[in-house]
Design a protein around this motif. Sequence first.
Motif, PDB file in Angstrom:
ATOM      1  N   GLY A 124       0.807  -1.218   0.000  1.00 60.11           N
ATOM      2  CA  GLY A 124       0.000   0.000   0.000  1.00 60.11           C
ATOM      3  C   GLY A 124       0.838   1.265   0.000  1.00 60.11           C
ATOM      4  O   GLY A 124       0.562   2.203  -0.762  1.00 60.11           O
ATOM      5  N   PHE A 125       1.864   1.306   0.837  1.00 58.63           N
ATOM      6  CA  PHE A 125       2.717   2.500   0.888  1.00 58.63           C
ATOM      7  C   PHE A 125       3.430   2.723  -0.441  1.00 58.63           C
ATOM      8  O   PHE A 125       3.464   3.841  -0.963  1.00 58.63           O
ATOM      9  CB  PHE A 125       3.749   2.395   2.014  1.00 58.63           C
ATOM     10  N   HIS A 126       3.984   1.650  -1.002  1.00 60.56           N
ATOM     11  CA  HIS A 126       4.732   1.831  -2.244  1.00 60.56           C
ATOM     12  C   HIS A 126       3.817   2.115  -3.434  1.00 60.56           C
ATOM     13  O   HIS A 126       4.203   2.840  -4.353  1.00 60.56           O
ATOM     14  CB  HIS A 126       5.662   0.644  -2.487  1.00 60.56           C
ATOM     15  N   PHE A 127       2.598   1.587  -3.421  1.00 61.03           N
ATOM     16  CA  PHE A 127       1.643   1.937  -4.470  1.00 61.03           C
ATOM     17  C   PHE A 127       1.272   3.409  -4.378  1.00 61.03           C
ATOM     18  O   PHE A 127       1.183   4.105  -5.397  1.00 61.03           O
ATOM     19  CB  PHE A 127       0.393   1.056  -4.389  1.00 61.03           C
ATOM     20  N   LEU A 128       1.038   3.896  -3.155  1.00 61.73           N
ATOM     21  CA  LEU A 128       0.740   5.316  -2.968  1.00 61.73           C
ATOM     22  C   LEU A 128       1.906   6.176  -3.443  1.00 61.73           C
ATOM     23  O   LEU A 128       1.704   7.202  -4.099  1.00 61.73           O
ATOM     24  CB  LEU A 128       0.434   5.595  -1.494  1.00 61.73           C
ATOM     25  N   ALA A 129       3.119   5.742  -3.156  1.00 62.00           N
ATOM     26  CA  ALA A 129       4.302   6.481  -3.611  1.00 62.00           C
ATOM     27  C   ALA A 129       4.385   6.504  -5.135  1.00 62.00           C
ATOM     28  O   ALA A 129       4.756   7.528  -5.721  1.00 62.00           O
ATOM     29  CB  ALA A 129       5.568   5.872  -3.011  1.00 62.00           C
ATOM     30  N   VAL A 130       4.025   5.396  -5.786  1.00 60.40           N
ATOM     31  CA  VAL A 130       4.036   5.357  -7.256  1.00 60.40           C
ATOM     32  C   VAL A 130       3.036   6.347  -7.825  1.00 60.40           C
ATOM     33  O   VAL A 130       3.349   7.115  -8.747  1.00 60.40           O
ATOM     34  CB  VAL A 130       3.743   3.932  -7.777  1.00 60.40           C
ATOM     35  N   VAL A 131       1.828   6.332  -7.292  1.00 62.15           N
ATOM     36  CA  VAL A 131       0.788   7.232  -7.789  1.00 62.15           C
ATOM     37  C   VAL A 131       1.202   8.689  -7.564  1.00 62.15           C
ATOM     38  O   VAL A 131       1.079   9.529  -8.472  1.00 62.15           O
ATOM     39  CB  VAL A 131      -0.571   6.923  -7.119  1.00 62.15           C
TER      40      VAL A 131
END
Length: 157
Positions: free
Chosen positions: A87-94
């Motif tokens: 979740g954290f890394h997906f948010l960072a990607v977005v």
Amino acid sequence: MASTTSGDVLPSGSRIFTTVPDVFFIPEFVFGGLVWILVASSRVIPENPLGWVMFVSIFCFVGTTLWFFIFLCGANQSSIWPSLDVGFHFLAVVFFLSASVDLAYITYLKGVAFTAFPTAESLKLYRLDISAVVMSYVATLLYFLHTIFSAIRWKNS
């Protein structure tokens, strides 16, 4: 069906330097920090999109730092951490992708203005902006790869 999640799904301590998704922590620091430094060293005009770029780069830098120390100290051994990692890394990607697109567009507009009124100072700032765009897309790629490998690890846990 019994849950297959165990307490040591995620690595801790020095093992984070040898596992595939966690090896991206250091390059994420470097390239995210470079985006922050390069945008901060140029003129922040217009304020709104470049303010978003600064927020994203600082947020991801601080978040990755906290995440790195949580993994390093071994506080990530609960069964919820693999999903939080994704979740954290997906948010960072977005966040980084949206900031990269904004930064590229603003840099394009500065390039158009530079060709109309070329000066040595505007060339220097334009080159800083181009470097920031490249570093931003590299950071986006690194966070994307971290997200993919974290999702694979989460699925296998």
